[in-house]
Design an enzyme around this catalytic site. Structure first.
Site, PDB file in Angstrom:
ATOM      1  N   PHE A 113       0.958  -1.401   0.051  1.00 49.26           N
ATOM      2  CA  PHE A 113       0.153  -0.104   0.099  1.00 49.26           C
ATOM      3  C   PHE A 113       0.796   1.281   0.063  1.00 49.26           C
ATOM      4  O   PHE A 113       0.616   2.212   0.753  1.00 49.26           O
ATOM      5  CB  PHE A 113      -1.102  -0.038   1.242  1.00 49.26           C
ATOM      6  CG  PHE A 113      -2.006  -1.279   1.287  1.00 49.26           C
ATOM      7  CD1 PHE A 113      -2.868  -1.186   0.360  1.00 49.26           C
ATOM      8  CD2 PHE A 113      -1.720  -2.132   1.900  1.00 49.26           C
ATOM      9  CE1 PHE A 113      -3.869  -2.406   0.434  1.00 49.26           C
ATOM     10  CE2 PHE A 113      -2.334  -3.496   1.937  1.00 49.26           C
ATOM     11  CZ  PHE A 113      -3.589  -3.427   1.299  1.00 49.26           C
ATOM     12  N   CYS A 114       1.664   1.458  -0.934  1.00 46.75           N
ATOM     13  CA  CYS A 114       2.796   2.270  -1.005  1.00 46.75           C
ATOM     14  C   CYS A 114       2.591   3.124  -2.440  1.00 46.75           C
ATOM     15  O   CYS A 114       2.188   2.426  -3.450  1.00 46.75           O
ATOM     16  CB  CYS A 114       4.285   1.859  -0.820  1.00 46.75           C
ATOM     17  SG  CYS A 114       5.355   2.886  -1.192  1.00 46.75           S
TER      18      CYS A 114
END
Length: 189
Positions: free
Chosen positions: A63-64
């Site tokens: 989730f970057c």
């Protein structure tokens, strides 16, 4: 007859005890002398199996803002793997809590979203006070700690760290691919 038997025994002893050492596999680099659990099933994997390959070690997160680099990592893995290149992925929740999932959730995400086939290992710490043993050595050898997710270290066929690249540098960038191609052209010693 006695001389023949003695000669034959010496020949057998030479074949059994001397000849194999002449063809022994190169010893494993201290950098690769670590075992980690595989992401998909947590089976232990010794990194010595990658001795003699050009290796890119990268810390990953699902989730970057850089998560789309999985696509580029897989692309260079596929392009160069038959020449002796491998990408080793190490999921980490060290930066921005961007890898909160379990190993199974991470494995499913990598497979279902990016069809990742390069080797991935169980979630671990890659910075701070207790990085995993590989990252601890990478940090010590380069003097650079991952500053965010998708930090990349390049290792030559002899197990020496050659370079590191920040998160902003895409895996398919010319600076990385040129270095990979250069290292692939070199023989292991």
């Amino acid at each position: 007859m006695h001389r023949f038997v003695t000669s034959w025994l010496l020949t057998v002893a030479t074949v059994l005890f001397i000849a194999p050492s002449a063809h022994a596999a190169p010893s494993c680099s201290p950098l690769l002398s670590h075992t980690f659990a595989r992401l998909q099933d947590e089976a232990p994997q010794n990194l010595c199996q990658y001795q003699g390959k050009v290796i890119m070690v990268v810390n990953t997160a699902s989730f970057c803002g850089f998560t789309s680099q999985y696509e580029g990592l897989e692309k260079i893995y596929v392009k160069y793997k038959d020449q002796g290149f491998v990408v080793l992925g190490f999921p980490s929740n060290d930066f921005g809590q961007q890898e909160p999932g379990s190993n199974k959730e991470i494995a499913d995400f990598c497979k279902n979203t990016y069809d990742v086939k390069f080797p991935m290992f169980s979630k671990s710490q890659v910075s701070g006070s207790s990085p995993n043993p590989l990252f601890k050595m990478l940090i010590a050898k380069t003097g650079t700690t991952p500053k965010w997710n998708f930090y990349k270290y390049l290792i030559d066929r002899n197990g020496n760290v050659v370079d590191s690249f920040g998160s902003v540098t895409k895996p398919t960038s010319s600076s990385i691919t040129a270095e990979i191609e250069k290292l692939l052209g070199e023989k292991a010693q």
